[in-house]
Write a protein that holds these residues in place. Sequence first.
Motif: not given
Length: 348
Positions: A63-71, A73-76, A133-135
């Motif tokens: 399975f694949h998870q697109t990860s354009e930013v480590a925030d 929502p993406t991690i969840k 990435r946060e704020n």
Amino acid sequence: MSARKIEFPRIVIVGSGAIDQIVEVVNEISQGKNVLITSGPQTMKIAGNRVKNTLEKAGYKVFHQTSEVADEPTIKAAQDQIKKHKINIALGVGGGTSIDVAKLSSAREKIPFISVPTAASHDGISSPIAAVRENGTFKSYPATAPIAIVADVSIISTAPRKMLAAGCGDLLANYTAVEDWRLAHKLRGEYFGEYAAALSIMSAKMILDNYEILKNPNEEAVKLVVEALISSGAAMCITGNSRPCSGAEHMFSHALDKLTSSHGLHGEQCGIGTIMMAYLHKLDWERFRGALKAVGAPTTAYELEIDSEQIVKALTIAHTIRDRYTILGANGLSEEAARDLAKKTAVI
């Protein structure tokens, strides 16, 4: 210091064609046949699809998870995939973003993860720390070190040269990070680990002693940087935090991230931060600057394409980025002192 668990990567494969051993590595580690790959669109093309196809031919369901930013929502989203598809092992294929997403999502869901870097731009490829990435800036979270690292030098060598230069900047930062750590130990009684510090400095020394080779890097030169980055990550595995490799120079970099979206690569900014913090620590900052120039890393605000005033501002707020004592002290630098520092080191 109380007793605690130290985890290192169990398998490390570095060299040309290393990615061809991915099935062998996954076979040894995974307790099942369901695999998650986290990767950006570009790195999926560069290496992710190759890994996916190879594993599928070996009988794995990928399975694949697109990860354009480590925030978050993406991690969840990656965590949701792990739970939904009963994933047995996660692979971070790409740069820092893809690896951090795999690192933190797998740690939270208590499954192993493999680091498959496509660039030698950061020491996160082997560390137990994830940058989220946060704020507008990045916050470090404890995670778990990769159980395996598969670093294919033939793939990493095709990355833009600035990525390798950024990796060199991230490594040279170890010099000032360790000095900050010593200072915190002396003035604040913070725990200081001699072995982790020595390993961190040894990793940085590989760049300072070999930067001539890195002017026109071949696969062997890239391998040297990759191995140094893995060694640097191991220093953080020993302490369980980023202290051996992250001090005021990293706080300066994160301050730039907070101030402007038009910033350079993490390692590029850390390299410039290292020049200035080395000056404050009375280290040979000119030698560091020379090494960075030789490998093609920026050493000025102009080369980083950042306004001089942003450099000054970042220096004045860097001490507020995290609760970590450094050469900047508890109160940081005044605008006048920051400007003077940046000018004396020719950053502006």
